[in-house]
Design an enzyme around this catalytic site. Structure first.
Site, PDB file in Angstrom:
ATOM      1  N   ASP A 284      20.068  15.268  33.861  1.00 56.28           N
ATOM      2  CA  ASP A 284      19.708  15.315  35.276  1.00 56.28           C
ATOM      3  C   ASP A 284      19.119  16.695  35.569  1.00 56.28           C
ATOM      4  OD1 ASP A 284      19.743  14.755  38.077  1.00 56.28           O
ATOM      5  OD2 ASP A 284      21.505  13.497  37.774  1.00 56.28           O
TER       6      ASP A 284
ATOM      7  N   ASP B 121      15.757  15.090  39.980  1.00 61.29           N
ATOM      8  CA  ASP B 121      16.351  14.990  41.306  1.00 61.29           C
ATOM      9  C   ASP B 121      15.297  15.265  42.391  1.00 61.29           C
ATOM     10  OD1 ASP B 121      19.161  14.943  42.586  1.00 61.29           O
ATOM     11  OD2 ASP B 121      18.312  16.755  43.489  1.00 61.29           O
TER      12      ASP B 121
ATOM     13  N   GLU C 282      13.297  10.875  40.934  1.00 60.91           N
ATOM     14  CA  GLU C 282      13.939  10.383  42.162  1.00 60.91           C
ATOM     15  C   GLU C 282      13.035  10.755  43.331  1.00 60.91           C
ATOM     16  OE1 GLU C 282      18.157  10.670  44.591  1.00 60.91           O
ATOM     17  OE2 GLU C 282      17.142  12.472  43.927  1.00 60.91           O
TER      18      GLU C 282
ATOM     19  N   HIS D  10      25.435   7.444  41.980  1.00 64.60           N
ATOM     20  CA  HIS D  10      26.525   8.294  42.489  1.00 64.60           C
ATOM     21  C   HIS D  10      26.376   8.616  43.975  1.00 64.60           C
ATOM     22  CE1 HIS D  10      23.117  10.791  41.661  1.00 64.60           C
ATOM     23  NE2 HIS D  10      23.649  11.751  42.389  1.00 64.60           N
ATOM     24  N   ASP D  11      25.301   8.166  44.611  1.00 66.83           N
ATOM     25  CA  ASP D  11      25.089   8.435  46.038  1.00 66.83           C
ATOM     26  C   ASP D  11      25.297   7.194  46.900  1.00 66.83           C
ATOM     27  OD1 ASP D  11      24.297  11.081  45.557  1.00 66.83           O
ATOM     28  OD2 ASP D  11      22.197  10.513  45.290  1.00 66.83           O
TER      29      ASP D  11
HETATM   30  C1  NOJ Z   1      19.933  13.623  45.115  1.00 67.86           C
HETATM   31  C2  NOJ Z   1      21.198  13.503  44.336  1.00 67.86           C
HETATM   32  O1  NOJ Z   1      21.275  12.238  43.775  1.00 67.86           O
HETATM   33  C3  NOJ Z   1      22.333  13.809  45.276  1.00 67.86           C
HETATM   34  O2  NOJ Z   1      23.590  13.544  44.717  1.00 67.86           O
HETATM   35  C4  NOJ Z   1      22.216  15.248  45.700  1.00 67.86           C
HETATM   36  O3  NOJ Z   1      23.184  15.519  46.684  1.00 67.86           O
HETATM   37  C5  NOJ Z   1      20.841  15.557  46.257  1.00 67.86           C
HETATM   38  N1  NOJ Z   1      19.769  14.978  45.499  1.00 67.86           N
HETATM   39  C6  NOJ Z   1      20.622  17.034  46.293  1.00 67.86           C
HETATM   40  O4  NOJ Z   1      20.489  17.519  44.969  1.00 67.86           O
END
Ligand code: NOJ
Length: 564
Positions: free
Chosen positions: A98, A206, A251, A324-325
């Site tokens: 990541d 990210d 992402e 994870h979000d």
């Molecule tokens: C996206 C990530 O998936 C998330 O977990 C994170 O809080 C934010 N980007 C900031 O890095």
């Protein structure tokens, strides 16, 4: 032409904090993960994506990095990363790391130097801006733009010592790097080449479409897909991996299909695929993710089809219900912790894995894990849900409604410990877990499912095996059926065999509701072989007399060959 390897892959995502703890400190770590690779291999996934394990103050659980070329002692050491890579490669599996380079931690030496004075050599590595003309830094409304951070509040933090603001699109402890500065980009490229030399096989970037930002003199502007985004990504590709074949996934919040075609067109040399978010927004109201709405499957299908069609001739899709979000899909879209939990988890998996693209399985999804029943907002750890609930309570929102919203949407649902077995703390740790273990762990756990042919785990295994066995799952053309049906998700996948050759066709049908339904399906499938089924009310697995009769959460895939 041979396919790039990631088109036939299935990725398993691990959030290392919550996967397996080897040293009893209550926090998962890399040795713990290495000890559990059998689980991922048994599932059939061939790529492991690990969320950040680098040194970090953990303001955002590692998405705030203070050293890109190390490992936080919480998670282990660089030797453990080397051991992880070797263990994966021995199994024929690959590692995707990541990469969080839109921002660093405020404890990163680059930022420490940058904030030290207005004339520091690294001042321009971050976004420093004076307050609006005639205003003093720190006064409400003096921020250089009126942008709101993803985690609430303004994106600008005043710095008393130098009288300027720095930009942070996320938490104030996550200052944004200034990609306009070529030295920043060169440092990022060098760091990533170092990881490639260590043996990693790919990168998940990210929030990468936020790295090019547009500022206007009048304080307006935007930070999604800014003017130089494709230039920066092309350069990243050229400078870091060139002609090497990795798995790269960007992402990209707010990305449109048109932009995604640019990002993933192989001829442009950017990414292999992106994570888009449109389908994650289907159950959000106008107020965003905590404005909880039931999922509208008609709308969901419309979004998914647009992405399937938009990236059919150029580019490639990533497929996910969870990461994870996000909350747990079995709760968010499925039946939750009810008698239909497993059937719903299987139906959702069937639908997703039969789309065209690379599927991502988030740890615990393969067990049908469900959301955690938090009883107080005080139990939350996640910076985003804590900030949101604090602000909502301050606005006067009813505390019960606040709790209901986080119980539906908190990122912590994905982050409660992985459920391994029915021993104390579900086998995650011998210590005190950093987030509570789901109370149903005696019923929902890996040990109970692995080896049980009726389990959610076995269903995921079958789906993954099907992808490996049938090229139509990877390459077949996607066509939606019943677009307006409120709960039946049905489509075909077709791979043309060419002149004189039979077409290979799949019909995928899932009832995404707890009620039986009857639908009109196209003819000619009655004799087709059932290659996957779940939730069938008839335990013998015999297809019902009439194809369109579906039990609650029933899903199946039929296969036929037709002459071309
Ligand atoms: C996206 C990530 O998936 C998330 O977990 C994170 O809080 C934010 N980007 C900031 O890095």
């Amino acid at each position: 032409m041979t396919q790039p390897w990631w088109r036939t892959s299935v990725v398993y995502q691990v959030y290392p904090r919550s996967f397996a703890d080897s040293n009893g400190d209550g926090i998962g770590d890399l040795p713990g993960l290495i000890g559990r690779l059998d689980h991922i291999q048994a599932l059939g996934a061939d790529v492991l994506w690990v969320s950040p394990f680098y040194p970090s103050p953990q303001a955002d659980n590692g998405y705030d990095i203070s050293d890109y070329q190390g490992v936080d002692p919480l998670f282990g050491s660089l030797d453990d990363v080397d051991r992880l890579i070797a263990a994966l490669h021995e199994r024929g599996m690959k590692l995707v790391i990541d990469v969080v380079v839109n921002h660093t931690s405020d404890a990163h030496p680059w930022f420490v130097e940058s904030r030290s004075s207005r004339t520091s050599a690294k001042r321009d590595w971050y976004w420093w801006r004076p307050p609006r003309p005639g205003r003093v830094a720190g006064e409400p409304g003096a921020e250089p733009t009126s942008w709101t951070s993803f985690f609430g509040g303004p994106t600008w933090e005043p710095d008393e010592a130098t009288g300027e603001y720095y930009l942070h699109l996320f938490d104030r402890r996550q200052p944004d790097l200034n990609w306009e500065n070529p030295d920043v980009r060169a440092a990022v490229h060098a760091m990533l080449r170092w990881w490639l030399d260590r043996g990693v096989d790919g990168f998940r970037f990210d929030v990468i479409n936020l790295v090019s930002k547009q500022f206007n003199a009048d304080g307006t502007g935007w930070f999604f897909n800014g003017p130089r985004i494709h230039e920066f990504v092309t350069e990243l590709h050229e400078q870091v991996w060139g002609t090497r074949q990795l798995l790269t996934v960007g992402e990209c919040p707010g990305v449109t299909v048109e932009e995604a075609r640019r990002f993933t067109d192989p001829a442009r040399g950017e990414f292999d695929m992106v994570f888009q978010f449109e389908h994650m927004g289907v159950d959000h109201g106008m107020g965003g993710r905590y404005d909880v709405r039931p999922v509208d499957w008609v709308r969901m299908k419309e979004v998914m089809v647009r992405w399937q069609e938009g990236l059919a001739d150029v580019g490639w899709n990533s497929l996910y219900w969870c990461n994870h979000d996000q909350p747990r899909p079995a709760s968010r879209y499925g039946a939750g912790h009810t008698a239909y939990r497993e059937a719903s988890a299987k139906a959702l998996a069937t639908v997703l894995h039969l789309h065209r693209g690379t599927p991502y399985v988030y740890q615990g999804e393969e067990l049908g894990m469900v959301n955690h029943p938090f009883t107080s907002v005080e139990q939350l750890d996640d910076v985003e849900s804590r900030n949101w609930s604090r602000a909502a309570l301050a606005r006067g929102m009813d505390p019960a409604a606040v709790l209901a919203a986080v119980n539906a949407r908190s990122r912590d649902h994905a982050r409660t410990p992985m459920l391994w077995d029915d021993s104390a703390h579900a086998g995650f740790t011998t210590g005190t877990p950093w987030l509570p273990v789901h109370p149903a762990y005696r019923q929902i756990n890996a040990a109970a499912q692995v080896g049980d042919p009726d389990s959610v785990f076995a269903h995921y295994q079958r789906l993954i095996r099907l992808r490996r066995e049938l090229p139509v799952v990877v390459d077949g053309r996607f066509e939606l059926l019943l677009p307006k049906h409120p709960c039946v998700y049905a489509f075909t996948r077709t791979l043309s065999g060419g002149p004189g050759q039979a077409d290979d066709e799949l019909l995928v049908v899932a009832n995404l509701s707890g009620e039986p339904v009857e639908v009109e399906l196209p003819g000619g499938w009655e004799e087709a072989r059932v290659v996957i089924s779940s939730g069938d009310p008839d335990p013998s697995g015999m297809p019902p007399a009439h194809l369109g009769v579906l039990g609650p959460w029933q899903a199946w895939v039929r296969r036929r060959h037709t002459d071309g």
